[in-house]
Design an enzyme around this catalytic site. Structure first.
Site, PDB file in Angstrom:
ATOM      1  N   CYS A 128       0.840  -1.107   0.309  1.00 45.02           N
ATOM      2  CA  CYS A 128      -0.508  -0.316  -0.002  1.00 45.02           C
ATOM      3  C   CYS A 128       0.727   1.652   0.007  1.00 45.02           C
ATOM      4  O   CYS A 128       1.755   1.735   0.700  1.00 45.02           O
ATOM      5  CB  CYS A 128      -1.277  -0.126   0.734  1.00 45.02           C
ATOM      6  N   PRO A 129       0.829   2.902  -0.718  1.00 45.26           N
ATOM      7  CA  PRO A 129      -0.358   2.253  -1.319  1.00 45.26           C
ATOM      8  C   PRO A 129      -0.152   2.030  -3.696  1.00 45.26           C
ATOM      9  O   PRO A 129      -0.657   1.928  -4.414  1.00 45.26           O
ATOM     10  CB  PRO A 129      -1.031   3.947  -2.021  1.00 45.26           C
TER      11      PRO A 129
END
Lengths: 83, 181
Positions: free
Chosen positions: A22-23
């Site tokens: 993430c991200p």
């Protein structure tokens, strides 16, 4: 869509975001969506568990149609249709 | 009767359009902390919001301004106090420490190793992604003056500006989300 239906889909674009955290998958999806036309299908590979929650939320916000998830051995395939 | 309903609908429409004008699909964030972990969190939220097609405006102030220094650049002719601050504060995002478990730098380098192993982007990569996504970075002028930082020693970032609290307030006022980190 059932996973059989999803597997038979022809994706116009495949984004391989496996291994990124993430991200990463979200940013990869955002970058790649600009390269396809409205109504075309995009497929995202992700090994990040959270992506399965994140991409549907992102689709909702961006009004893309989230089609579903196909689970593979060590990753997931997420399908969406560009708005 | 129907006239009355029409009038009410008209009023509601006006109110809705006022509300729509009031806030944009925008995120404003104050980045105050100079800690590695907190700035990383700020940058993940910022790039995520940009992926959501939101306009993102970051306001770097106080300790966070040191993270925007470019280690390759130096400025001559600084006041003695400014020189001291410059030496004691981290020179760039690569020099930041964790807010917890720093352990004389051991914790920080362990965390950086873990980040690499887990394929979490480094802060340097996050800043370059942020630039590509068109995220605005505003630096607080007052903080820069206090710490003796000059614009010439800041990183090459496409949307970098130096400004004051009024810029933050006007951005924050029209943003749907405001955060302080």
């Amino acid at each position: 869509m059932t996973s059989e239906e999803l597997k038979s889909l022809k994706s116009n674009k495949v984004v391989d975001a496996r291994g990124t955290a993430c991200p990463g998958p979200l940013l990869a999806a955002k970058k790649a969506i600009g390269e396809i036309e409205s109504g075309e299908i995009m497929e995202i590979f992700s090994s990040d568990e959270g992506t399965k929650n994140d991409i549907p939320k992102w689709c909702q916000k961006m009004t893309h149609e989230f089609l579903g998830i196909v689970e593979e051995d060590s990753y997931s395939r997420l399908f969406l249709k560009k708005a | 009767m129907s006239l009355e309903i029409d009038k009410q609908i008209q009023e509601l429409k006006e109110q809705v359009s006022k509300l729509e004008k009031g806030t944009k699909d925008q995120l404003s964030m104050v980045v105050f902390s100079g800690d590695l972990d907190k700035i990383l969190a700020a940058m993940i939220i910022a790039t995520g919001a940009a992926a959501f097609d939101m306009k993102v405006k970051l306001f770097f102030t106080f300790w966070a301004t040191a993270a925007l220094r470019d280690p390759k650049k130096s400025v001559k002719g600084k006041h003695i106090m400014a020189k001291m601050f410059g030496m004691m504060l981290p020179k760039g995002s690569g020099r930041l420490k964790l807010s917890k478990m720093n352990m004389c730098g051991m914790g920080t380098s362990m965390m950086k190793g873990l980040m690499k192993k887990n394929k979490v982007a480094s802060l340097e990569e996050m800043f370059s992604t942020a630039g590509e996504l068109g995220i605005d970075i505003n630096i607080c002028e007052m903080s820069m003056n206090l710490m003796g930082f000059k614009k010439e020693e800041m990183i090459d970032y496409p949307n970098l500006a130096i400004c004051g609290v009024a810029t933050f307030l006007s951005d924050a006022q029209e943003s749907k989300i405001q955060l302080f980190i």
